[in-house]
Design an enzyme around this catalytic site. Structure first.
Site, PDB file in Angstrom:
ATOM      1  N   TYR A 170     -12.275  95.998  60.071  1.00  0.00           N
ATOM      2  CA  TYR A 170     -12.869  96.512  59.035  1.00  0.00           C
ATOM      3  C   TYR A 170     -12.006  96.112  57.816  1.00  0.00           C
ATOM      4  O   TYR A 170     -12.508  95.573  56.735  1.00  0.00           O
ATOM      5  CB  TYR A 170     -12.823  98.129  59.087  1.00  0.00           C
ATOM      6  CG  TYR A 170     -12.800  99.039  57.943  1.00  0.00           C
ATOM      7  CD1 TYR A 170     -13.914  99.356  57.297  1.00  0.00           C
ATOM      8  CD2 TYR A 170     -11.510  99.665  57.459  1.00  0.00           C
ATOM      9  CE1 TYR A 170     -14.021 100.189  56.239  1.00  0.00           C
ATOM     10  CE2 TYR A 170     -11.709 100.429  56.364  1.00  0.00           C
ATOM     11  CZ  TYR A 170     -12.905 100.631  55.741  1.00  0.00           C
ATOM     12  OH  TYR A 170     -12.888 101.533  54.558  1.00  0.00           O
ATOM     13  N   LYS A 174     -12.972  93.989  54.457  1.00  0.00           N
ATOM     14  CA  LYS A 174     -12.744  94.590  53.254  1.00  0.00           C
ATOM     15  C   LYS A 174     -11.876  93.585  52.224  1.00  0.00           C
ATOM     16  O   LYS A 174     -12.033  93.254  51.096  1.00  0.00           O
ATOM     17  CB  LYS A 174     -12.209  95.721  53.085  1.00  0.00           C
ATOM     18  CG  LYS A 174     -13.091  97.108  53.780  1.00  0.00           C
ATOM     19  CD  LYS A 174     -13.732  97.615  52.586  1.00  0.00           C
ATOM     20  CE  LYS A 174     -14.599  98.826  52.739  1.00  0.00           C
ATOM     21  NZ  LYS A 174     -15.762  99.003  51.763  1.00  0.00           N
ATOM     22  N   PHE A 223     -10.043 118.145  62.572  1.00  0.00           N
ATOM     23  CA  PHE A 223      -9.574 119.411  62.581  1.00  0.00           C
ATOM     24  C   PHE A 223     -10.435 120.487  61.843  1.00  0.00           C
ATOM     25  O   PHE A 223      -9.918 121.443  62.536  1.00  0.00           O
ATOM     26  CB  PHE A 223      -8.236 119.128  61.653  1.00  0.00           C
ATOM     27  CG  PHE A 223      -6.931 118.343  62.066  1.00  0.00           C
ATOM     28  CD1 PHE A 223      -7.153 117.777  63.465  1.00  0.00           C
ATOM     29  CD2 PHE A 223      -6.009 117.989  61.373  1.00  0.00           C
ATOM     30  CE1 PHE A 223      -6.438 117.109  64.005  1.00  0.00           C
ATOM     31  CE2 PHE A 223      -5.024 117.093  61.811  1.00  0.00           C
ATOM     32  CZ  PHE A 223      -5.147 116.580  63.237  1.00  0.00           C
ATOM     33  N   VAL A 236      -3.412 112.347  68.037  1.00  0.00           N
ATOM     34  CA  VAL A 236      -3.585 111.055  68.728  1.00  0.00           C
ATOM     35  C   VAL A 236      -2.098 110.471  68.902  1.00  0.00           C
ATOM     36  O   VAL A 236      -1.563 110.528  67.889  1.00  0.00           O
ATOM     37  CB  VAL A 236      -4.551 110.213  67.992  1.00  0.00           C
ATOM     38  CG1 VAL A 236      -4.534 108.869  68.647  1.00  0.00           C
ATOM     39  CG2 VAL A 236      -5.986 110.928  68.062  1.00  0.00           C
TER      40      VAL A 236
HETATM   41  C1  UGA Z   1      -9.678 105.912  57.310  1.00  0.00           C
HETATM   42  C2  UGA Z   1     -10.451 104.648  57.047  1.00  0.00           C
HETATM   43  O1  UGA Z   1     -10.208 103.745  57.914  1.00  0.00           O
HETATM   44  C3  UGA Z   1     -10.167 103.987  55.727  1.00  0.00           C
HETATM   45  O2  UGA Z   1     -11.179 103.010  55.279  1.00  0.00           O
HETATM   46  C4  UGA Z   1     -10.152 105.130  54.717  1.00  0.00           C
HETATM   47  O3  UGA Z   1      -9.705 104.558  53.499  1.00  0.00           O
HETATM   48  C5  UGA Z   1      -9.118 106.132  55.129  1.00  0.00           C
HETATM   49  O4  UGA Z   1      -9.681 106.432  56.367  1.00  0.00           O
HETATM   50  C6  UGA Z   1      -9.443 107.108  54.028  1.00  0.00           C
HETATM   51  O5  UGA Z   1      -9.800 108.289  54.280  1.00  0.00           O
HETATM   52  O6  UGA Z   1      -9.136 106.940  53.069  1.00  0.00           O
HETATM   53  P1  UGA Z   1      -7.338 106.436  58.848  1.00  0.00           P
HETATM   54  O7  UGA Z   1      -6.464 107.360  57.760  1.00  0.00           O
HETATM   55  O8  UGA Z   1      -6.742 105.689  59.671  1.00  0.00           O
HETATM   56  O9  UGA Z   1      -8.276 105.609  57.967  1.00  0.00           O
HETATM   57  O10 UGA Z   1      -8.489 107.461  59.374  1.00  0.00           O
HETATM   58  P2  UGA Z   1      -8.409 108.928  60.124  1.00  0.00           P
HETATM   59  O11 UGA Z   1      -9.753 108.771  61.071  1.00  0.00           O
HETATM   60  O12 UGA Z   1      -8.692 110.039  59.294  1.00  0.00           O
HETATM   61  O13 UGA Z   1      -7.332 108.795  61.029  1.00  0.00           O
HETATM   62  C7  UGA Z   1      -5.967 109.301  60.477  1.00  0.00           C
HETATM   63  C8  UGA Z   1      -4.961 109.545  61.548  1.00  0.00           C
HETATM   64  O14 UGA Z   1      -5.465 110.772  62.107  1.00  0.00           O
HETATM   65  C9  UGA Z   1      -4.703 108.375  62.778  1.00  0.00           C
HETATM   66  O15 UGA Z   1      -3.406 108.439  63.069  1.00  0.00           O
HETATM   67  C10 UGA Z   1      -5.712 109.280  63.785  1.00  0.00           C
HETATM   68  O16 UGA Z   1      -5.230 108.290  65.132  1.00  0.00           O
HETATM   69  C11 UGA Z   1      -5.275 110.617  63.749  1.00  0.00           C
HETATM   70  N1  UGA Z   1      -6.337 111.550  64.318  1.00  0.00           N
HETATM   71  C12 UGA Z   1      -7.744 111.388  63.990  1.00  0.00           C
HETATM   72  C13 UGA Z   1      -5.936 112.403  64.916  1.00  0.00           C
HETATM   73  O17 UGA Z   1      -4.566 112.754  65.285  1.00  0.00           O
HETATM   74  N2  UGA Z   1      -6.708 113.422  65.569  1.00  0.00           N
HETATM   75  C14 UGA Z   1      -7.885 113.621  65.446  1.00  0.00           C
HETATM   76  O18 UGA Z   1      -8.635 114.362  65.647  1.00  0.00           O
HETATM   77  C15 UGA Z   1      -8.231 112.528  64.617  1.00  0.00           C
END
Ligand code: UGA
Length: 362
Positions: A170, A174, A223, A236
């Protein structure tokens, strides 16, 4: 030959029916300076705007150039938000992810160049990848030397993980599109601005699985689902990754300023995020349950559950460890300052989710 600019034409929002697009459309309509034309495949998040006289919504695939070109031609500015941007899909549907974020976005860039229209393109903070510190052992001199560096648009290197970790496809797509846009600007005169969003949050973000979408949304929607279904929140890999969260009202304020100030924002890439709202994901889980407790006046009955990234996302996932934006450029050129503190953003988001979905307890 490009046609003359149409600065007074409508703002054309591609992907207007998504979380960011719906808020940006709302904001631009409230400002009142321009009409808004929205294109998407589903109208749910902009349904409340459909009766507004200055909003026009059209439903078609952006691959339909015959429909898209006249809209680009009449637009004052084109904002492209359309993309797969959900980490649960990067490693499981890598081809669709790269298709959406590069191949499908490229014709929009070309159309803007051919029609002489200004393009504001949504990229991602994920182009920064992992921090340099994440490659150095904790406590080592290198780790300590680089661990507090803010991510800056014009100086920070982009450090993606290895190719067999498909999560980075991804960010790679980008990043290549950002480079393409810049080259169109230098070689062919495209007028462009690129935005790197850092975890925008707020009402209408993502979806609740089984209610208005399928699969795994981003963390805050995960959440929210747990809170609405009265289930433990899941962390995670220990919830040690860090993120900065910015409220959507602050975020669209930055975008509105870019649209209003072409001279300050053209040919620029902007981080849009709130460095003051940095938390670990474990702390986010605590903060969001604290918001639930404030709202309901009783203790949250569950402890967080731990899950590995392999169990949660499957093969090919790898995390961004930390992303703190340097927002000096947006401050200086746009006079922008994010204002909503994290606790406030979470209170407002939880209230909106409860209003939209009610309790989902079975
Ligand atoms: C995502 C997208 O890839 C980006 O393009 C985007 O810019 C960004 O979100 C955003 O919202 O701006 P990321 O922050 O990794 O990136 O997305 P999440 O799925 O929200 O994950 C954040 C963190 O939470 C990660 O460490 C993930 O492993 C963790 N997570 C996720 C948990 O601990 N529990 C959950 O139930 C879901």
């Amino acid at each position: 030959m490009s046609t003359p600019a149409a600065p007074s034409g409508p703002a054309l929002l591609l992907g207007a029916g998504g979380f960011i697009g719906s808020h940006l459309a709302e904001r631009l309509l409230a400002d009142g300076g321009r009409d808004v034309v929205g294109v998407d495949l589903r109208p749910e998040k902009v349904r409340h705007l459909l009766p507004r006289p200055r909003f026009r919504y059209l439903e078609f695939d952006l691959a339909d150039e015959a429909r898209l070109r006249p809209l680009v031609r009449e637009a004052g500015v084109v904002v492209n938000l359309a993309a797969i941007c959900n980490p649960a899909r990067y490693n499981t549907t890598a081809l669709a992810t790269m298709e959406s974020n590069f191949l499908a976005a490229l014709p929009v860039v070309r159309l803007c160049r051919e029609e002489g229209r200004r393009l504001v393109h949504f990229s991602t903070c994920e182009v920064y990848g992992r921090t340099l510190a994440s490659y150095a052992p904790a406590g080592s001199p290198l780790h300590d030397a680089v661990s507090h560096v803010l991510l800056s648009e014009e100086t920070t290197p982009l450090l993606l993980g290895p190719v067999h970790r498909e999560r980075w496809c991804y960010a790679a797509a980008k990043q290549l599109l950002e480079r393409w846009i810049r080259a169109e600007g230098r070689e062919n005169g495209l007028r462009w601005t690129v935005i790197r969003p850092f975890n925008f949050i707020g009402p209408r973000m993502d979806f609740i699985p089984g209610v208005d979408g399928d699969g795994t949304p981003r963390v805050l929607a995960c959440f929210m689902e747990a809170l609405l279904r009265d289930r433990p929140l899941r962390l995670v890999d220990g919830g040690t990754a860090r993120r900065t969260f910015v409220h959507i009202d602050d975020a669209v304020d930055a975008v509105a300023r870019m649209l209003d100030r072409p001279a300050a924002s053209e040919g620029r890439t902007f981080n849009v995020g709130n460095p003051a709202n940095e938390v670990t994901i474990a702390a986010l889980a605590d903060a969001v349950t604290a918001a639930w407790v404030r709202r309901h006046g009783r203790p949250w009955p569950h402890t967080h559950e731990h899950v590995t990234s392999l169990e949660f996302y499957g093969e090919g996932y790898e995390d961004s460890d930390r992303r703190v934006p340097d927002i000096a450029l947006a401050r200086e050129l746009l006079g922008w300052e994010p204002r909503v503190p994290l606790a406030d953003a979470l209170d407002r988001t939880l209230a909106a989710y409860e209003e939209a979905y009610g309790s989902l307890v079975r």
